[in-house]
Design an enzyme around this catalytic site. Structure first.
Site, PDB file in Angstrom:
ATOM      1  N   LYS A   1     -11.301  10.966   3.534  1.00  0.00           N
ATOM      2  CA  LYS A   1     -11.037  10.551   2.160  1.00  0.00           C
ATOM      3  C   LYS A   1     -11.063  11.847   1.339  1.00  0.00           C
ATOM      4  O   LYS A   1     -12.079  12.214   0.732  1.00  0.00           O
ATOM      5  CB  LYS A   1     -12.086   9.533   1.706  1.00  0.00           C
ATOM      6  CG  LYS A   1     -11.676   8.733   0.491  1.00  0.00           C
ATOM      7  CD  LYS A   1     -12.551   7.518   0.300  1.00  0.00           C
ATOM      8  CE  LYS A   1     -12.386   6.912  -1.077  1.00  0.00           C
ATOM      9  NZ  LYS A   1     -11.054   6.438  -1.408  1.00  0.00           N
TER      10      LYS A   1
HETATM   11  N1  PMP Z   1      -6.732   3.159   1.564  1.00  0.00           N
HETATM   12  C1  PMP Z   1      -6.869   4.077   0.598  1.00  0.00           C
HETATM   13  C2  PMP Z   1      -5.829   5.116   0.429  1.00  0.00           C
HETATM   14  C3  PMP Z   1      -7.985   4.039  -0.245  1.00  0.00           C
HETATM   15  O1  PMP Z   1      -8.136   4.939  -1.218  1.00  0.00           O
HETATM   16  C4  PMP Z   1      -8.939   3.022  -0.080  1.00  0.00           C
HETATM   17  C5  PMP Z   1     -10.123   2.959  -0.997  1.00  0.00           C
HETATM   18  N2  PMP Z   1     -11.172   3.759  -0.545  1.00  0.00           N
HETATM   19  C6  PMP Z   1      -8.754   2.097   0.943  1.00  0.00           C
HETATM   20  C7  PMP Z   1      -7.638   2.197   1.740  1.00  0.00           C
HETATM   21  C8  PMP Z   1      -9.758   1.030   1.194  1.00  0.00           C
HETATM   22  O2  PMP Z   1     -10.930   1.599   1.712  1.00  0.00           O
HETATM   23  P1  PMP Z   1     -12.351   0.957   1.468  1.00  0.00           P
HETATM   24  O3  PMP Z   1     -12.228  -0.460   1.807  1.00  0.00           O
HETATM   25  O4  PMP Z   1     -13.253   1.671   2.405  1.00  0.00           O
HETATM   26  O5  PMP Z   1     -12.692   1.159   0.046  1.00  0.00           O
END
Ligand code: PMP
Length: 308
Positions: free
Chosen positions: A161
């Protein structure tokens, strides 16, 4: 504008919100190498509770590893810092809370070789409601297939991330909103559905729940929660590739993410999906999701870290 809280955790200390600043030559500000998380804390009957804190911290440290950022804090120290911050700000939190930890390269070195730059960390947390709006949660949102392809795995590293990955998301979101939509759906290099600008994606066809595999998307913690609860609900789940035209003819579709929670998609590229309203299965999954994050499902009580 942000709903400011009292303190921000910065490099091991609680600093007044307005004093949590960095130098203008902060390395990450120029070159975009930073790792972050988006985590939520929910109001429960037993007080505020952070949802899946340890999973978010694990992904944060994995992101730092991928990006070659030497985080000066351990897994336990990061978890404890979240708790310390939320306790200190407790009186400011009148609704559900969004938490943003960031590991970044600080001041002292310029130029692309980043290995000698200092590594800093901050955590902020503030009141934040439904990311795609309360109406979106209830009635669904309108989505556009983006003209931007999701970051290729040949160029960027989607298991992290990473701040830099979000330029792609930001441009897709901007394009979608300027075109009159609420959110963007990004395809991968080969034209298959990857994910939203900040969400994972699901469709429902013939009573089955379908979501793309992780080869071109973040390993989503919410997606994992949804897969677990779908199993509990006796829903058949398939992880396989999806094309945009399959979305047009699906019965239901929704986005999931820490910020987006479970947000129905009622339209893609001017094609109405299913009934054009939040679908039955989407509603069931949404209700079950909100039960879990609010501490109303004892099976998942280990997902909650209570702040007392
Ligand atoms: N894809 C992207 C590009 C994101 O930014 C997020 C948000 N973090 C998600 C998917 C979903 O991830 P999560 O459920 O862990 O928040």
């Amino acid at each position: 504008m942000l709903d400011e809280a009292k303190y921000i955790w910065q490099d091991g200390k609680l600093v007044a919100w307005e004093d949590a600043k960095v130098h203008i030559l902060t390395h990450s500000l120029h070159y975009g190498n930073a790792a972050f998380e988006g985590t939520r804390a929910y109001k429960t009957t037993k007080g505020l509770a952070i949802f899946r804190l340890e999973d978010h911290t694990r992904r944060l440290l994995n992101s730092a590893k991928i990006l070659s950022l030497k985080c000066p804090y351990s897994f336990d120290e990061i978890n404890n810092a979240h708790i310390e911050l939320l306790k200190a700000n407790k009186d400011c939190y009148t609704s559900n809370v969004y938490i943003r930890p960031l590991i970044y390269l600080g001041y002292g070195v310029m130029g692309l070789y980043h290995a000698n730059a200092p590594v800093n960390m901050m955590i902020a947390a503030w009141n934040w409601g439904a990311y795609l709006g309360d109406d979106g949660i209830e009635n669904g949102i309108r989505v556009k297939t983006s003209s931007f392809v999701r970051n290729s795995v040949k160029s960027l590293m989607g298991k992290a991330k990473a701040s830099a990955n979000y330029l792609n998301s930001q441009m897709a979101k901007y394009e979608a909103v300027q075109c009159g939509f609420d959110e963007a759906l990004l395809l991968d290099d080969n034209g298959f559905v990857a994910e939203g600008s900040g969400e994972c994606f699901f469709i429902v066809r013939n009573g089955e729940l379908i979501t793309p595999p992780h080869d071109n998307s973040l390993e989503s913690i919410t997606q994992d929660t949804i897969l677990k609860l779908a199993k509990d609900l006796g829903i058949n789940v398939i992880e396989r590739k999806i094309t945009r035209d399959e979305v047009y003819i699906s019965d239901e579709a929704f986005f999931t993410g820490t910020a987006a929670e479970v947000t129905p998609v009622r339209e893609l590229d001017f094609r109405v999906i299913g009934s054009g309203k939040r679908g039955e299965m989407t509603k069931k999954i949404q209700d079950s999701f909100f039960d879990i994050v609010s501490g109303n499902n004892s099976k998942y009580k280990e997902f909650l870290t209570y702040i007392d």
